[in-house]
Design a protein around this motif. Structure first.
Motif, PDB file in Angstrom:
ATOM      1  N   ARG A  89       1.041  -1.329  -0.100  1.00 49.95           N
ATOM      2  CA  ARG A  89       0.011  -0.095   0.063  1.00 49.95           C
ATOM      3  C   ARG A  89       0.894   1.292  -0.042  1.00 49.95           C
ATOM      4  O   ARG A  89       0.486   2.254  -0.855  1.00 49.95           O
ATOM      5  CB  ARG A  89      -1.079  -0.002   1.249  1.00 49.95           C
ATOM      6  CG  ARG A  89      -1.720   1.102   1.488  1.00 49.95           C
ATOM      7  CD  ARG A  89      -2.648   0.829   2.790  1.00 49.95           C
ATOM      8  NE  ARG A  89      -3.450   2.090   3.010  1.00 49.95           N
ATOM      9  CZ  ARG A  89      -4.172   2.235   4.119  1.00 49.95           C
ATOM     10  NH1 ARG A  89      -4.116   1.151   5.219  1.00 49.95           N
ATOM     11  NH2 ARG A  89      -4.985   3.183   4.163  1.00 49.95           N
ATOM     12  N   SER A  90       1.887   1.203   0.999  1.00 52.59           N
ATOM     13  CA  SER A  90       2.811   2.572   0.837  1.00 52.59           C
ATOM     14  C   SER A  90       3.689   2.610  -0.714  1.00 52.59           C
ATOM     15  O   SER A  90       3.549   3.628  -1.026  1.00 52.59           O
ATOM     16  CB  SER A  90       3.713   2.291   2.038  1.00 52.59           C
ATOM     17  OG  SER A  90       3.104   2.014   2.991  1.00 52.59           O
ATOM     18  N   SER A 135      14.546  -1.958  17.149  1.00 50.72           N
ATOM     19  CA  SER A 135      14.545  -1.714  15.834  1.00 50.72           C
ATOM     20  C   SER A 135      12.978  -1.053  15.668  1.00 50.72           C
ATOM     21  O   SER A 135      12.142  -1.112  16.553  1.00 50.72           O
ATOM     22  CB  SER A 135      14.580  -3.118  14.879  1.00 50.72           C
ATOM     23  OG  SER A 135      13.354  -3.770  15.424  1.00 50.72           O
ATOM     24  N   LEU A 136      12.527  -0.679  14.477  1.00 48.04           N
ATOM     25  CA  LEU A 136      11.207  -0.155  14.162  1.00 48.04           C
ATOM     26  C   LEU A 136      10.569  -1.384  13.548  1.00 48.04           C
ATOM     27  O   LEU A 136      11.285  -2.245  13.000  1.00 48.04           O
ATOM     28  CB  LEU A 136      11.311   0.897  12.972  1.00 48.04           C
ATOM     29  CG  LEU A 136      12.110   2.300  13.446  1.00 48.04           C
ATOM     30  CD1 LEU A 136      12.407   2.947  12.259  1.00 48.04           C
ATOM     31  CD2 LEU A 136      11.017   2.861  14.208  1.00 48.04           C
ATOM     32  N   ASN A 137       9.303  -1.426  13.446  1.00 46.04           N
ATOM     33  CA  ASN A 137       8.572  -2.256  12.735  1.00 46.04           C
ATOM     34  C   ASN A 137       8.993  -2.233  11.290  1.00 46.04           C
ATOM     35  O   ASN A 137       9.050  -1.278  10.790  1.00 46.04           O
ATOM     36  CB  ASN A 137       6.935  -1.962  12.964  1.00 46.04           C
ATOM     37  CG  ASN A 137       6.012  -2.837  11.900  1.00 46.04           C
ATOM     38  OD1 ASN A 137       6.157  -2.258  10.907  1.00 46.04           O
ATOM     39  ND2 ASN A 137       5.290  -3.728  12.285  1.00 46.04           N
ATOM     40  N   VAL A 138       8.810  -3.435  10.539  1.00 48.44           N
ATOM     41  CA  VAL A 138       9.547  -3.267   9.241  1.00 48.44           C
ATOM     42  C   VAL A 138       8.768  -2.484   8.349  1.00 48.44           C
ATOM     43  O   VAL A 138       9.192  -1.936   7.214  1.00 48.44           O
ATOM     44  CB  VAL A 138       9.736  -4.716   8.619  1.00 48.44           C
ATOM     45  CG1 VAL A 138       8.337  -5.579   8.754  1.00 48.44           C
ATOM     46  CG2 VAL A 138      10.494  -4.985   7.349  1.00 48.44           C
ATOM     47  N   ALA A 139       7.397  -2.437   8.353  1.00 47.16           N
ATOM     48  CA  ALA A 139       6.382  -1.560   7.549  1.00 47.16           C
ATOM     49  C   ALA A 139       6.631  -0.288   7.864  1.00 47.16           C
ATOM     50  O   ALA A 139       6.583   0.567   6.700  1.00 47.16           O
ATOM     51  CB  ALA A 139       5.022  -2.231   7.851  1.00 47.16           C
ATOM     52  N   TYR A 151       9.286   6.968   1.659  1.00 48.72           N
ATOM     53  CA  TYR A 151       9.140   8.222   1.370  1.00 48.72           C
ATOM     54  C   TYR A 151      10.215   9.400   0.896  1.00 48.72           C
ATOM     55  O   TYR A 151      10.374   9.961   0.182  1.00 48.72           O
ATOM     56  CB  TYR A 151       8.370   8.739   2.752  1.00 48.72           C
ATOM     57  CG  TYR A 151       8.153  10.306   2.760  1.00 48.72           C
ATOM     58  CD1 TYR A 151       7.105  10.866   2.136  1.00 48.72           C
ATOM     59  CD2 TYR A 151       9.118  11.016   3.394  1.00 48.72           C
ATOM     60  CE1 TYR A 151       6.962  12.022   2.265  1.00 48.72           C
ATOM     61  CE2 TYR A 151       8.828  12.440   3.308  1.00 48.72           C
ATOM     62  CZ  TYR A 151       7.829  12.932   2.766  1.00 48.72           C
ATOM     63  OH  TYR A 151       7.625  14.393   2.798  1.00 48.72           O
ATOM     64  N   HIS A 152      11.350   8.907   1.505  1.00 50.82           N
ATOM     65  CA  HIS A 152      12.804   9.588   1.579  1.00 50.82           C
ATOM     66  C   HIS A 152      13.186   9.327   0.027  1.00 50.82           C
ATOM     67  O   HIS A 152      13.925  10.362  -0.291  1.00 50.82           O
ATOM     68  CB  HIS A 152      13.847   9.195   2.309  1.00 50.82           C
ATOM     69  CG  HIS A 152      13.530  10.158   3.659  1.00 50.82           C
ATOM     70  ND1 HIS A 152      14.266  11.024   3.584  1.00 50.82           N
ATOM     71  CD2 HIS A 152      12.514  10.070   4.749  1.00 50.82           C
ATOM     72  CE1 HIS A 152      13.798  11.831   4.728  1.00 50.82           C
ATOM     73  NE2 HIS A 152      12.834  11.195   5.174  1.00 50.82           N
ATOM     74  N   LEU A 153      13.018   8.090  -0.493  1.00 48.29           N
ATOM     75  CA  LEU A 153      13.839   7.792  -1.541  1.00 48.29           C
ATOM     76  C   LEU A 153      12.884   8.113  -3.042  1.00 48.29           C
ATOM     77  O   LEU A 153      13.279   7.993  -3.771  1.00 48.29           O
ATOM     78  CB  LEU A 153      14.267   6.430  -1.668  1.00 48.29           C
ATOM     79  CG  LEU A 153      15.337   6.005  -0.983  1.00 48.29           C
ATOM     80  CD1 LEU A 153      15.631   4.521  -0.688  1.00 48.29           C
ATOM     81  CD2 LEU A 153      16.752   6.644  -1.461  1.00 48.29           C
ATOM     82  N   SER A 184      -5.137   6.842   1.321  1.00 47.83           N
ATOM     83  CA  SER A 184      -4.559   7.422   2.344  1.00 47.83           C
ATOM     84  C   SER A 184      -3.474   6.191   2.720  1.00 47.83           C
ATOM     85  O   SER A 184      -3.649   4.860   2.186  1.00 47.83           O
ATOM     86  CB  SER A 184      -5.529   7.095   3.422  1.00 47.83           C
ATOM     87  OG  SER A 184      -5.921   5.964   3.744  1.00 47.83           O
ATOM     88  N   LEU A 185      -2.564   6.504   3.594  1.00 45.33           N
ATOM     89  CA  LEU A 185      -1.548   5.609   3.938  1.00 45.33           C
ATOM     90  C   LEU A 185      -2.214   4.973   5.175  1.00 45.33           C
ATOM     91  O   LEU A 185      -2.973   5.355   5.952  1.00 45.33           O
ATOM     92  CB  LEU A 185      -0.505   6.334   4.361  1.00 45.33           C
ATOM     93  CG  LEU A 185       0.621   6.992   3.368  1.00 45.33           C
ATOM     94  CD1 LEU A 185       1.512   8.019   3.727  1.00 45.33           C
ATOM     95  CD2 LEU A 185       1.308   5.835   2.473  1.00 45.33           C
ATOM     96  N   ASN A 186      -1.678   3.724   5.435  1.00 42.61           N
ATOM     97  CA  ASN A 186      -2.094   3.388   6.917  1.00 42.61           C
ATOM     98  C   ASN A 186      -1.651   4.343   8.019  1.00 42.61           C
ATOM     99  O   ASN A 186      -0.520   4.795   7.834  1.00 42.61           O
ATOM    100  CB  ASN A 186      -1.124   1.867   7.146  1.00 42.61           C
ATOM    101  CG  ASN A 186      -1.339   1.296   8.494  1.00 42.61           C
ATOM    102  OD1 ASN A 186      -0.626   1.971   9.258  1.00 42.61           O
ATOM    103  ND2 ASN A 186      -1.978   0.088   8.693  1.00 42.61           N
ATOM    104  N   VAL A 187      -2.517   4.343   8.938  1.00 42.83           N
ATOM    105  CA  VAL A 187      -2.119   5.222   9.887  1.00 42.83           C
ATOM    106  C   VAL A 187      -0.873   5.174  10.962  1.00 42.83           C
ATOM    107  O   VAL A 187      -0.375   6.179  11.028  1.00 42.83           O
ATOM    108  CB  VAL A 187      -3.508   5.457  11.037  1.00 42.83           C
ATOM    109  CG1 VAL A 187      -3.590   4.068  11.831  1.00 42.83           C
ATOM    110  CG2 VAL A 187      -3.288   6.743  11.946  1.00 42.83           C
TER     111      VAL A 187
END
Lengths: 241, 241
Positions: free
Chosen positions: A121-122, A226-230, A238-240, B226-229
Motif C-alpha cells: 500500500r505504501s 528496531s522499528l516495525n519493518v512496515a 518516502y525519502h527515496l 490514504s496511507l496506513n495510520v
C-alpha cells in the motif's frame, strides 16, 4: 443471473479451495472480497467469477456472476463482516517493460501478512514501480495480505525475482540497523534503485548484504532494537521517492 | 518458589481476569508476557506477580513468584507460542513533569490494536516524550497493543488527556489527507509540539481540526485513498523529531 444456494455447489467448492496456496498456484487464480476491490479488479480485466448477495451493474459477458446468500459470502470471505461480494481473479502479472522499473522495493522474507500488505500500500502511494519479493516471503495472495493492501495490489506490480538481476542496472540500497551505515538523512536521490528490506526477525540476509551499493539506517534511540519493518519501509520509501 | 498446578487457583483466576478491560481498570493492573518485557517491567519497578515455567534469577522480595506449567502459561498468555513467563504489572503512570513533554503524538480514536502498539514503538524509537490518547481509542492494555509495542511501553509515557490542554503551550500539528494543507517537506522544526493523527476510518475529528495551528499532509498518488495510520505516523514523527 444464476443463483447458488448450496455450499456443496461446485463453483463454491472451487472458489473455497483458493483459500489454499497450493490451489492458487495450480489454478493461477485467487479469491478476494469487497466492492472497491472488485471495481479495481474489473478495471484491471482479471475477474473470472463473481459471487454477490446484491444486484450488480452489468459486467463483461465472459465473467460468470452468481447470486448467493450472505451465508455463502461469509463462507468464502475472510473478513468478519464481509460486504456481500466475493470474486475470483487471475493471478496478477507484471505490466511494465524491464527498463521501466525505476523505483523498487525488495522484500527479503517478510513473514507477517499485515506487514507485506501495508508495504505494498505504501509503495503504491509513493508511486514505486514494483514490490519485488524474495523466495520465503509470506504468500502474496494470502487473504490477510490482500486485505491490508486496501486494493493497492491492482495499482502496483508485485512479483517474485532474484535481487542479483538488478545489480548491474540499479543502485542496491540495503536497510540495516547497523549504526555504522549511512543515516537516512545523508542519502542522496537516485533515479534507478532497489531498496532492500529484511525480515522482521533476521533482517537482510548475508547474500543480499553482499550486493549492497549503499547500506542505510534510520537513526533510533539506543534502547529500542528496531522499528516495525512496515514503518521502516514507509519512511525509507518516502525519502527515496 | 511456590508452585501452582491448578487452573482454578485463585492467583491464576485473578490474573486471567485481567484479560478484561473492566477488571484492569478496577484493579489498576494488567497482564503481560515474555522475558524481555519482564526485564523492562522489573527495571521499571511495576511488577507485582510473576508466573514462570522456568527458573528465574532473584527478584525483589515484594514480588510474588509462582512456578507453573506451560498449560497455565498458555492459559494466561495471548501469543500462540508464549516464552514461558507471564506477569502482572501495575498500570503505568506518566513520569515527567508537565513542562517536560516537548515532542508528543496525539491519537484520536485509533481502533486497531496493532496500529496503536506500532505507533508507540515508533514514538519511543524517535525519542518522543509522550503518546497521548483521546477517549475512544482502543484500550492501551489490550494484549495485542502490548505485543506490538515490543516492550517500548516501558520506555515512553502513554496516557489519556484532552488535546485542548496543550493548545497554549504547544504547536498543534494536525495530519490530514487534504491536499490543500502543507506538504510534509515544507514543515519547519518545532521544539514544543503535539502531532495529531486521526482514526483509520474517520481521520481527525472536527473538534481537533479546530485546534490546529498547522495542517499537514504526506503527498501520495491520487489513486490511493490514504496511507496506513501507523505508516503515516511513523513518517511524520521521523520528520518532526
Amino acid at each position: 443471473m444464476l443463483e447458488i444456494i448450496s455450499k456443496n455447489n461446485n463453483k463454491i467448492k472451487e472458489a473455497y479451495a483458493l483459500k489454499m496456496k497450493k490451489t492458487r498456484l495450480e489454478k493461477g487464480l485467487f479469491l478476494m472480497e469487497g466492492f472497491k476491490n472488485l471495481e479495481m479488479a474489473l478495471a484491471h480485466g482479471v475477474v473470472k467469477t463473481i459471487f454477490t448477495s446484491v444486484p450488480l451493474s452489468k459486467v463483461a459477458e465472459d465473467i460468470e456472476v452468481y447470486k448467493v446468500n450472505m451465508d455463502l459470502i461469509k463462507k468464502l470471505a475472510s473478513s468478519k463482516n464481509p460486504e456481500g461480494v466475493v470474486f475470483v481473479s487471475e493471478i496478477l502479472k507484471p505490466r511494465k517493460k524491464k527498463n521501466e522499473y525505476h523505483k523498487n522495493i525488495y522484500l527479503d522474507r517478510i513473514n507477517d501478512p499485515g506487514n507485506l500488505g501495508t508495504i505494498i500500500r505504501s509503495a503504491a502511494a509513493f508511486n514505486y514501480d514494483a514490490v519485488i519479493l524474495a523466495k520465503g516471503s509470506v504468500d502474496l495472495y494470502n487473504e490477510k495480505v490482500l486485505a491490508s493492501t486496501k486494493g493497492s495490489i491492482f495499482l502496483i506490480d508485485v512479483f517474485y525475482d532474484d535481487l542479483a538481476n538488478y545489480k548491474k542496472s540499479h543502485k542496491i540500497i540495503v536497510s540495516t540497523i547497523d549504526k555504522n551505515s549511512s543515516p537516512l538523512s545523508h542519502l542522496p536521490k537516485y533515479d534507478n534503485f532497489v531498496l532492500v528490506v529484511g525480515s522482521e526477525s533476521h533482517g537482510v540476509s548475508e547474500e543480499y548484504l553482499h550486493l549492497a551499493d549503499i547500506k542505510v539506517n534510520i537513526p533510533i534511540d539506543a534502547k529500542i532494537d528496531s522499528l516495525n519493518v512496515a514503518i521502516a519501509s514507509g519512511i525509507l520509501m518516502y525519502h527515496l521517492k
